[in-house]
Design a protein around this motif. Structure first.
Motif, short mmCIF file in Angstrom:
data_model
loop_
_atom_site.label_atom_id
_atom_site.label_comp_id
_atom_site.label_asym_id
_atom_site.label_seq_id
_atom_site.Cartn_x
_atom_site.Cartn_y
_atom_site.Cartn_z
N VAL A 112 0.76 -1.11 -0.12
CA VAL A 112 -0.11 -0.07 0.16
C VAL A 112 0.92 1.14 0.12
N ALA A 113 0.77 2.10 -0.99
CA ALA A 113 1.71 2.96 -1.31
C ALA A 113 0.57 4.43 -0.95
N ALA B 100 0.61 -7.36 -10.29
CA ALA B 100 -0.45 -8.45 -10.95
C ALA B 100 -1.45 -7.31 -11.09
N ARG B 101 -1.66 -6.37 -9.95
CA ARG B 101 -2.97 -5.66 -10.04
C ARG B 101 -2.56 -4.50 -9.50
N ALA B 102 -3.43 -3.26 -9.40
CA ALA B 102 -3.20 -2.17 -8.72
C ALA B 102 -4.74 -1.69 -8.52
N ARG B 103 -4.77 -1.07 -7.29
CA ARG B 103 -6.40 -0.54 -6.82
C ARG B 103 -6.19 0.62 -5.86
N GLY B 104 -6.91 1.53 -6.01
CA GLY B 104 -6.94 2.54 -5.24
C GLY B 104 -7.82 2.39 -4.31
N VAL B 105 -7.24 2.54 -2.80
CA VAL B 105 -7.97 2.24 -1.63
C VAL B 105 -7.78 3.47 -0.73
N GLU B 106 -8.59 3.39 0.18
CA GLU B 106 -8.58 4.18 1.50
C GLU B 106 -8.23 3.77 2.75
N VAL B 107 -7.33 4.19 3.45
CA VAL B 107 -6.88 3.58 4.68
C VAL B 107 -7.34 4.59 5.92
N PRO B 108 -7.60 4.17 7.17
CA PRO B 108 -7.83 4.95 8.14
C PRO B 108 -6.31 5.38 8.65
N GLY B 109 -6.33 6.84 8.88
CA GLY B 109 -5.09 7.20 9.49
C GLY B 109 -4.75 8.78 8.63
N ALA C 191 -2.04 6.37 14.06
CA ALA C 191 -2.86 6.97 14.90
C ALA C 191 -3.75 8.20 14.85
N ALA C 192 -3.44 8.62 13.54
CA ALA C 192 -4.00 9.97 13.34
C ALA C 192 -5.51 9.72 12.75
N PRO C 193 -6.46 10.92 13.17
CA PRO C 193 -7.90 10.42 12.59
C PRO C 193 -8.02 10.70 11.11
N GLY C 194 -8.80 10.44 10.62
CA GLY C 194 -8.82 10.86 9.17
C GLY C 194 -8.78 9.68 8.10
N VAL C 195 -8.61 9.81 6.90
CA VAL C 195 -8.41 8.92 5.83
C VAL C 195 -7.23 9.26 4.73
N VAL C 196 -6.59 8.25 4.54
CA VAL C 196 -5.30 8.48 3.68
C VAL C 196 -5.76 7.74 2.35
N ARG D 244 -4.14 11.22 -9.24
CA ARG D 244 -4.98 11.31 -10.30
C ARG D 244 -5.12 10.02 -10.72
N GLU D 245 -4.27 9.13 -11.15
CA GLU D 245 -4.18 8.03 -11.51
C GLU D 245 -5.09 6.87 -10.71
N SER D 246 -4.92 6.95 -9.44
CA SER D 246 -5.47 5.73 -8.46
C SER D 246 -6.97 6.26 -7.89
N HIS D 247 -7.19 7.44 -7.79
CA HIS D 247 -8.62 7.90 -7.46
C HIS D 247 -9.24 9.02 -8.26
N GLY D 248 -8.63 9.32 -9.33
CA GLY D 248 -9.40 10.36 -10.20
C GLY D 248 -9.44 11.62 -9.57
N TYR D 249 -8.67 12.25 -8.65
CA TYR D 249 -8.69 13.62 -8.09
C TYR D 249 -8.28 14.64 -9.00
N ASP D 250 -9.40 15.71 -9.06
CA ASP D 250 -8.86 16.56 -10.00
C ASP D 250 -7.90 17.65 -9.23
#
Length: 214
Positions: free
Chosen positions: A9-10, A46-55, A76-81, A174-180
């Motif tokens: 997870v990058a 083999a595959r790549a997926r955009g993910v969100e992890v807590p922190g 340990a931080a609040p929020g999402v990465v 942009r690649e993994s989440h489509g953020y503008d």
């Protein structure tokens, strides 16, 4: 019993596939000052997926590759990465982690870490350094997810990152989440180390420059 594949997870510059390939197959990323050896197995994930992890995402200390602060994952931080999961072999993960610490792929550290992964339930810290801790982040499609960070992110000295580093992170978002550009600026602009050092408008301008170059 070993793990055939895991998700690496990058959350920073390795969000961008072209930059991550420097760890896999060797080379120097644009704007960087380091040539990477690459993994023993240079294959793409083999595959790549955009993910969100807590922190939280934190920028601190000084990168010898980019200058300026480096990104760390603070579990340990609040929020999402916003992150990107790459399905790789345990050998590749060990070699990537070794290169993060400027150790040789296929060396003792890489082999020991690959062997430890099946037993990591939460995190494991291997030796001194900044990217010396592997954190398990649950599972995705039946395979465990791991990332690399520092064991005590709160103890690090906050520092603003360099423009080239932010540009690679922007490409990856942009690649993994489509953020503008606006969303990238809001997301990165809120991170400790960036907040107060980079204005959102400056970050968005970087993303527009990046978009025109890619």
């Amino acid at each position: 019993m070993g793990l055939p594949q895991i998700w690496y997870v990058a959350y920073a510059s390795n969000l961008a596939m072209a930059r991550f390939r420097c760890y896999l197959s060797g080379g120097r990323p644009a704007g960087g000052s380091r040539d990477y050896t690459g993994c023993r197995d240079p294959s793409d994930p083999a595959r790549a997926r955009g993910v969100e992890v807590p922190g939280g995402l934190v920028f601190a200390e000084e990168s010898r590759v980019w200058g300026g602060g480096m990104a760390f994952y603070d579990r340990a931080a609040p929020g999402v990465v916003a992150a990107r999961a790459y399905l790789v072999t345990t050998e590749q993960f060990g070699d990537v982690a070794a290169q993060e610490r400027r150790l040789p792929p296929g060396g003792e550290f890489a082999e020991d870490l690959a062997g430890l992964l099946p037993d990591v339930e939460s995190l494991v810290t291997i030796g001194p350094g900044r990217y010396e801790t592997v954190v398990r982040l649950g599972e995705l499609e039946g395979a465990p997810m791991f990332t690399i960070t520092h064991h005590d992110v709160g103890s690090l000295r906050l520092a603003a990152p360099a423009a080239a580093y932010l540009q690679w992170i922007s490409i990856g978002l942009r690649e993994s989440h489509g953020y503008d550009g606006a969303r990238i600026a809001r997301y990165l602009g809120a991170a400790p180390g960036i907040r107060g050092a980079w204005a959102e408008a400056e970050i968005e301008a970087l993303t527009q420059q990046t978009a025109s170059e890619t």
